[in-house]
Motif scaffolding. Sequence first.
Motif, PDB file in Angstrom:
ATOM      1  N   ASP A  89       7.240  -5.480 -50.708  1.00 24.24           N
ATOM      2  CA  ASP A  89       6.314  -5.332 -49.901  1.00 24.24           C
ATOM      3  C   ASP A  89       6.208  -4.396 -48.894  1.00 24.24           C
ATOM      4  OD1 ASP A  89       8.361  -6.819 -48.330  1.00 24.24           O
ATOM      5  OD2 ASP A  89       6.742  -8.223 -47.425  1.00 24.24           O
ATOM      6  N   ASP A  90       7.709  -3.875 -48.685  1.00 22.63           N
ATOM      7  CA  ASP A  90       7.968  -2.934 -47.744  1.00 22.63           C
ATOM      8  C   ASP A  90       9.090  -2.070 -47.928  1.00 22.63           C
ATOM      9  OD1 ASP A  90       8.584  -1.316 -45.541  1.00 22.63           O
ATOM     10  OD2 ASP A  90       7.985  -2.705 -44.011  1.00 22.63           O
ATOM     11  N   LEU A  91       8.954  -1.230 -48.891  1.00 25.76           N
ATOM     12  CA  LEU A  91      10.018  -0.437 -49.680  1.00 25.76           C
ATOM     13  C   LEU A  91      10.937   0.572 -48.724  1.00 25.76           C
ATOM     14  CD1 LEU A  91      11.566   0.213 -52.330  1.00 25.76           C
ATOM     15  CD2 LEU A  91      10.019   2.112 -52.560  1.00 25.76           C
ATOM     16  N   PRO A  92      10.547   1.039 -47.703  1.00 27.02           N
ATOM     17  CA  PRO A  92      11.471   1.884 -46.694  1.00 27.02           C
ATOM     18  C   PRO A  92      12.225   0.842 -45.808  1.00 27.02           C
ATOM     19  CG  PRO A  92       9.250   2.745 -46.705  1.00 27.02           C
ATOM     20  CD  PRO A  92       8.955   1.619 -47.423  1.00 27.02           C
ATOM     21  N   ARG A  93      11.602  -0.023 -45.533  1.00 26.07           N
ATOM     22  CA  ARG A  93      12.364  -1.222 -44.560  1.00 26.07           C
ATOM     23  C   ARG A  93      13.461  -1.913 -45.490  1.00 26.07           C
ATOM     24  NH1 ARG A  93       9.275  -5.270 -40.601  1.00 26.07           N
ATOM     25  NH2 ARG A  93      11.235  -5.556 -40.135  1.00 26.07           N
ATOM     26  N   ALA A  94      13.138  -2.180 -46.932  1.00 22.41           N
ATOM     27  CA  ALA A  94      14.137  -2.785 -47.721  1.00 22.41           C
ATOM     28  C   ALA A  94      15.261  -1.915 -47.993  1.00 22.41           C
ATOM     29  CB  ALA A  94      13.432  -3.109 -49.103  1.00 22.41           C
ATOM     30  N   VAL A  95      14.904  -0.546 -48.378  1.00 18.58           N
ATOM     31  CA  VAL A  95      16.060   0.467 -48.506  1.00 18.58           C
ATOM     32  C   VAL A  95      16.868   0.549 -47.390  1.00 18.58           C
ATOM     33  CG1 VAL A  95      16.488   2.751 -48.990  1.00 18.58           C
ATOM     34  CG2 VAL A  95      14.697   1.748 -50.190  1.00 18.58           C
ATOM     35  N   GLU A  96      16.334   0.551 -46.038  1.00 21.40           N
ATOM     36  CA  GLU A  96      17.301   0.715 -44.841  1.00 21.40           C
ATOM     37  C   GLU A  96      18.082  -0.780 -44.760  1.00 21.40           C
ATOM     38  OE1 GLU A  96      16.307   1.125 -40.019  1.00 21.40           O
ATOM     39  OE2 GLU A  96      14.692   1.130 -41.221  1.00 21.40           O
ATOM     40  N   TRP A  97      17.287  -1.706 -44.862  1.00 19.95           N
ATOM     41  CA  TRP A  97      18.037  -3.039 -44.810  1.00 19.95           C
ATOM     42  C   TRP A  97      19.314  -3.151 -45.611  1.00 19.95           C
ATOM     43  CZ3 TRP A  97      18.814  -7.796 -46.803  1.00 19.95           C
ATOM     44  CH2 TRP A  97      19.474  -9.032 -46.105  1.00 19.95           C
ATOM     45  N   LEU A  98      19.016  -2.892 -47.103  1.00 19.61           N
ATOM     46  CA  LEU A  98      19.939  -3.223 -47.918  1.00 19.61           C
ATOM     47  C   LEU A  98      21.120  -2.056 -47.887  1.00 19.61           C
ATOM     48  CD1 LEU A  98      17.482  -3.776 -50.851  1.00 19.61           C
ATOM     49  CD2 LEU A  98      19.043  -5.430 -49.911  1.00 19.61           C
ATOM     50  N   GLU A 140      14.836  -1.385 -60.527  1.00 16.93           N
ATOM     51  CA  GLU A 140      13.862  -0.385 -59.758  1.00 16.93           C
ATOM     52  C   GLU A 140      13.038  -1.244 -58.577  1.00 16.93           C
ATOM     53  OE1 GLU A 140      10.252   2.539 -61.048  1.00 16.93           O
ATOM     54  OE2 GLU A 140      11.072   1.284 -62.306  1.00 16.93           O
ATOM     55  N   MET A 141      13.035  -0.648 -57.434  1.00 23.30           N
ATOM     56  CA  MET A 141      12.372  -1.264 -56.337  1.00 23.30           C
ATOM     57  C   MET A 141      10.934  -0.406 -56.212  1.00 23.30           C
ATOM     58  SD  MET A 141      15.458  -2.215 -53.739  1.00 23.30           S
ATOM     59  CE  MET A 141      14.324  -2.922 -52.534  1.00 23.30           C
ATOM     60  N   VAL A 142       9.968  -1.310 -56.162  1.00 21.12           N
ATOM     61  CA  VAL A 142       8.675  -0.397 -56.354  1.00 21.12           C
ATOM     62  C   VAL A 142       7.606  -1.114 -55.310  1.00 21.12           C
ATOM     63  CG1 VAL A 142       6.433  -0.120 -57.842  1.00 21.12           C
ATOM     64  CG2 VAL A 142       8.776  -0.577 -58.785  1.00 21.12           C
ATOM     65  N   GLN A 143       7.190   0.144 -54.427  1.00 23.73           N
ATOM     66  CA  GLN A 143       6.256  -0.365 -53.169  1.00 23.73           C
ATOM     67  C   GLN A 143       5.264  -0.802 -53.766  1.00 23.73           C
ATOM     68  OE1 GLN A 143       6.593  -0.320 -49.560  1.00 23.73           O
ATOM     69  NE2 GLN A 143       4.546  -1.486 -50.205  1.00 23.73           N
ATOM     70  N   ALA A 144       4.829  -2.122 -53.403  1.00 23.78           N
ATOM     71  CA  ALA A 144       3.489  -2.918 -53.966  1.00 23.78           C
ATOM     72  C   ALA A 144       2.511  -2.404 -53.015  1.00 23.78           C
ATOM     73  CB  ALA A 144       3.747  -4.515 -53.551  1.00 23.78           C
ATOM     74  N   PRO A 145       1.226  -2.096 -53.712  1.00 22.67           N
ATOM     75  CA  PRO A 145       0.129  -1.744 -53.089  1.00 22.67           C
ATOM     76  C   PRO A 145      -0.578  -2.701 -52.373  1.00 22.67           C
ATOM     77  CG  PRO A 145      -0.244  -1.715 -55.385  1.00 22.67           C
ATOM     78  CD  PRO A 145       1.109  -1.997 -55.348  1.00 22.67           C
ATOM     79  N   PRO A 146      -1.423  -2.604 -51.255  1.00 23.58           N
ATOM     80  CA  PRO A 146      -1.812  -3.501 -50.468  1.00 23.58           C
ATOM     81  C   PRO A 146      -2.549  -4.943 -51.209  1.00 23.58           C
ATOM     82  CG  PRO A 146      -2.473  -1.637 -49.518  1.00 23.58           C
ATOM     83  CD  PRO A 146      -1.748  -1.040 -50.950  1.00 23.58           C
ATOM     84  N   GLU A 147      -3.353  -4.576 -52.447  1.00 23.07           N
ATOM     85  CA  GLU A 147      -3.890  -5.797 -53.249  1.00 23.07           C
ATOM     86  C   GLU A 147      -2.889  -6.534 -53.938  1.00 23.07           C
ATOM     87  OE1 GLU A 147      -4.138  -1.971 -56.151  1.00 23.07           O
ATOM     88  OE2 GLU A 147      -4.263  -2.513 -53.659  1.00 23.07           O
ATOM     89  N   VAL A 148      -1.553  -6.081 -54.083  1.00 19.36           N
ATOM     90  CA  VAL A 148      -0.558  -6.860 -54.824  1.00 19.36           C
ATOM     91  C   VAL A 148       0.123  -7.626 -53.677  1.00 19.36           C
ATOM     92  CG1 VAL A 148       1.377  -6.833 -56.132  1.00 19.36           C
ATOM     93  CG2 VAL A 148      -0.241  -5.351 -56.718  1.00 19.36           C
ATOM     94  N   VAL A 149       0.244  -7.080 -52.641  1.00 21.31           N
ATOM     95  CA  VAL A 149       0.912  -7.892 -51.444  1.00 21.31           C
ATOM     96  C   VAL A 149      -0.250  -9.015 -50.927  1.00 21.31           C
ATOM     97  CG1 VAL A 149       1.572  -7.731 -49.152  1.00 21.31           C
ATOM     98  CG2 VAL A 149       2.152  -5.765 -50.553  1.00 21.31           C
ATOM     99  N   LYS A 150      -1.512  -8.745 -51.061  1.00 18.54           N
ATOM    100  CA  LYS A 150      -2.471  -9.822 -50.736  1.00 18.54           C
ATOM    101  C   LYS A 150      -2.459 -10.865 -51.690  1.00 18.54           C
ATOM    102  CE  LYS A 150      -7.271 -10.148 -49.461  1.00 18.54           C
ATOM    103  NZ  LYS A 150      -8.557  -9.532 -49.335  1.00 18.54           N
ATOM    104  N   ALA A 154      -1.549 -14.797 -51.109  1.00 17.11           N
ATOM    105  CA  ALA A 154      -2.721 -15.971 -51.447  1.00 17.11           C
ATOM    106  C   ALA A 154      -2.003 -17.015 -52.621  1.00 17.11           C
ATOM    107  CB  ALA A 154      -3.709 -15.309 -52.021  1.00 17.11           C
ATOM    108  N   LEU A 155      -1.364 -16.358 -53.381  1.00 14.99           N
ATOM    109  CA  LEU A 155      -0.463 -17.418 -54.144  1.00 14.99           C
ATOM    110  C   LEU A 155       0.544 -18.161 -53.865  1.00 14.99           C
ATOM    111  CD1 LEU A 155      -0.491 -18.016 -57.416  1.00 14.99           C
ATOM    112  CD2 LEU A 155       1.329 -16.436 -57.575  1.00 14.99           C
ATOM    113  N   ALA A 156       1.293 -17.513 -52.967  1.00 12.49           N
ATOM    114  CA  ALA A 156       2.330 -18.314 -52.102  1.00 12.49           C
ATOM    115  C   ALA A 156       1.623 -19.325 -51.209  1.00 12.49           C
ATOM    116  CB  ALA A 156       3.267 -17.511 -51.368  1.00 12.49           C
TER     117      ALA A 156
END
Length: 160
Positions: A89-98, A140-150, A154-156
Amino acid sequence: MTRPFKVLGIQQIAIGGPDKLRLQKLWVDMLGLEVTGTFKSERENVDEDICAMGVGPFKVEVDLMQPLDPDKKPAVHATPLNHVGLWIDDLPRAVEWLTAQGVRFAPGGIRQGAAGFDICFLHPKANDEFPIGGEGVLIEMVQAPPEVVKAFAALAAAPR
């Protein structure tokens, strides 16, 4: 420890072989996946067909890859299950944190991938500086576009 990102789901699997036409025989002709695009890259040493299963934000890519030059690296055909792609959901933050947690990333940083999304790769092997790796699996870590995040949110949130 609070993780500042979420892994939403599988974005892709990438399968390598010396001849992608043989891979197409199973995945396209027998299993019915649709070829939705192609990608060639000298830098990545790859000629791939991008196939799809599912629809909308839950579509999963199956990339059928062969090397442009079988004697060069990366050797996309050397490991038949080349890599697994995860929606983030947030690739830059994920890379920084990991990275701060000691996770090793492959060279190249965040960049645009074959399907047009920002991507980066977790290295399959750890080292002394970064003691956490993919334990033999390229991820591979892939930045999800807004519609995928949404859609995943909704599923969760849906009653079970």
